[in-house]
Motif scaffolding. Structure first.
Motif, PDB file in Angstrom:
ATOM      1  N   CYS A 291      -8.054  14.089   5.918  1.00  0.00           N
ATOM      2  CA  CYS A 291      -6.858  14.783   5.426  1.00  0.00           C
ATOM      3  C   CYS A 291      -6.569  15.974   6.303  1.00  0.00           C
ATOM      4  CB  CYS A 291      -7.024  15.177   3.972  1.00  0.00           C
ATOM      5  SG  CYS A 291      -8.465  16.183   3.651  1.00  0.00           S
TER       6      CYS A 291
ATOM      7  N   GLU B 245      -6.230   2.052  -7.258  1.00  0.00           N
ATOM      8  CA  GLU B 245      -6.554   3.191  -6.393  1.00  0.00           C
ATOM      9  C   GLU B 245      -7.414   2.782  -5.205  1.00  0.00           C
ATOM     10  OE1 GLU B 245      -8.333   7.696  -6.823  1.00  0.00           O
ATOM     11  OE2 GLU B 245      -8.035   6.467  -8.605  1.00  0.00           O
ATOM     12  N   ASP B 246      -7.087   3.311  -4.036  1.00  0.00           N
ATOM     13  CA  ASP B 246      -7.872   3.101  -2.820  1.00  0.00           C
ATOM     14  C   ASP B 246      -9.114   3.982  -2.924  1.00  0.00           C
ATOM     15  OD1 ASP B 246      -8.797   2.558  -0.271  1.00  0.00           O
ATOM     16  OD2 ASP B 246      -7.300   3.788   0.741  1.00  0.00           O
TER      17      ASP B 246
ATOM     18  N   GLU C  48       3.880   9.684  -1.686  1.00  0.00           N
ATOM     19  CA  GLU C  48       4.985   8.859  -1.179  1.00  0.00           C
ATOM     20  C   GLU C  48       5.945   8.589  -2.339  1.00  0.00           C
ATOM     21  OE1 GLU C  48       5.460   4.365   0.649  1.00  0.00           O
ATOM     22  OE2 GLU C  48       3.537   5.368   0.793  1.00  0.00           O
TER      23      GLU C  48
ATOM     24  N   SER D 296      -3.675   7.331  -3.162  1.00  0.00           N
ATOM     25  CA  SER D 296      -3.275   6.165  -2.369  1.00  0.00           C
ATOM     26  C   SER D 296      -3.797   4.906  -3.040  1.00  0.00           C
ATOM     27  CB  SER D 296      -3.867   6.250  -0.962  1.00  0.00           C
ATOM     28  OG  SER D 296      -3.420   7.394  -0.299  1.00  0.00           O
TER      29      SER D 296
ATOM     30  N   GLU E  16       6.419  10.171  -7.845  1.00  0.00           N
ATOM     31  CA  GLU E  16       5.421  10.039  -6.790  1.00  0.00           C
ATOM     32  C   GLU E  16       4.049  10.167  -7.441  1.00  0.00           C
ATOM     33  OE1 GLU E  16       6.107  14.661  -5.459  1.00  0.00           O
ATOM     34  OE2 GLU E  16       6.795  13.083  -4.133  1.00  0.00           O
TER      35      GLU E  16
ATOM     36  N   SER F 159     -10.828   8.908   3.313  1.00  0.00           N
ATOM     37  CA  SER F 159      -9.928   9.062   4.459  1.00  0.00           C
ATOM     38  C   SER F 159      -9.860  10.534   4.836  1.00  0.00           C
ATOM     39  CB  SER F 159      -8.520   8.531   4.129  1.00  0.00           C
ATOM     40  OG  SER F 159      -7.972   9.240   3.060  1.00  0.00           O
TER      41      SER F 159
ATOM     42  N   PHE G  92       0.857  -1.183   0.000  1.00  0.00           N
ATOM     43  CA  PHE G  92       0.000   0.000   0.000  1.00  0.00           C
ATOM     44  C   PHE G  92       0.892   1.230   0.000  1.00  0.00           C
ATOM     45  CE2 PHE G  92      -2.549   3.375   1.829  1.00  0.00           C
ATOM     46  CZ  PHE G  92      -3.753   3.207   1.167  1.00  0.00           C
ATOM     47  N   VAL G  93       0.556   2.197  -0.846  1.00  0.00           N
ATOM     48  CA  VAL G  93       1.306   3.460  -0.877  1.00  0.00           C
ATOM     49  C   VAL G  93       0.350   4.618  -0.619  1.00  0.00           C
ATOM     50  CG1 VAL G  93       3.130   2.628  -2.400  1.00  0.00           C
ATOM     51  CG2 VAL G  93       1.111   3.679  -3.393  1.00  0.00           C
ATOM     52  N   TYR G  94       0.858   5.637   0.031  1.00  0.00           N
ATOM     53  CA  TYR G  94       0.093   6.831   0.357  1.00  0.00           C
ATOM     54  C   TYR G  94       0.351   7.918  -0.679  1.00  0.00           C
ATOM     55  CZ  TYR G  94      -0.637   4.550   4.823  1.00  0.00           C
ATOM     56  OH  TYR G  94      -1.005   3.662   5.786  1.00  0.00           O
ATOM     57  N   GLU G  95      -0.565   8.907  -0.724  1.00  0.00           N
ATOM     58  CA  GLU G  95      -0.394  10.032  -1.632  1.00  0.00           C
ATOM     59  C   GLU G  95       0.977  10.673  -1.452  1.00  0.00           C
ATOM     60  OE1 GLU G  95      -3.601  12.938  -1.649  1.00  0.00           O
ATOM     61  OE2 GLU G  95      -4.869  11.433  -0.683  1.00  0.00           O
TER      62      GLU G  95
END
Length: 103
Positions: free
Chosen positions: A102, A95-96, A50, A70, A66, A100, A45-48
């Motif tokens: 912010c 894409e997730d 990152e 996410s 990047e 979430s 899993f990768v975050y915005e």
């Protein structure tokens, strides 16, 4: 190191093999160079925003790859030391779609 957003996002249709109903995006390189470092693995899993890759250009500048969404890394097509070209797909991200919070 130049911290530029060197990617192009392209939505896939939900029917993409392996997409699982989620929106899939390509992570594409916008410069020619060599993959210097890979920060991701398939299934991770990768975050915005990152860092995903570092690409060293022919003039010695390191570009940070990047993405602004996410999700889970579905497929990776390059490894450190590989030559890459502009518009070459480096990886696929599912894409997730869960909301979430912010900052």
């Amino acid at each position: 190191m130049v911290l530029e957003k060197q990617l192009r996002l392209q939505n896939f249709e939900d029917g993409y093999k392996g997409g699982g109903g989620r929106s899939c995006r390509t992570i594409d390189c916008l410069c020619d160079g060599i993959v210097e470092k890979r920060f991701i693995t398939e299934g991770a899993f990768v975050y915005e925003w990152e860092p995903l890759f570092h690409i060293k250009t022919s003039n010695g500048v390191t570009k940070k790859i990047e993405i602004g969404v996410s999700g889970f890394i579905d497929k990776i097509y390059v490894t450190p030391g590989d030559s890459v070209r502009s518009n070459m797909t480096l990886a696929i991200l599912k894409e997730d779609t869960f909301p979430s919070g912010c900052d």
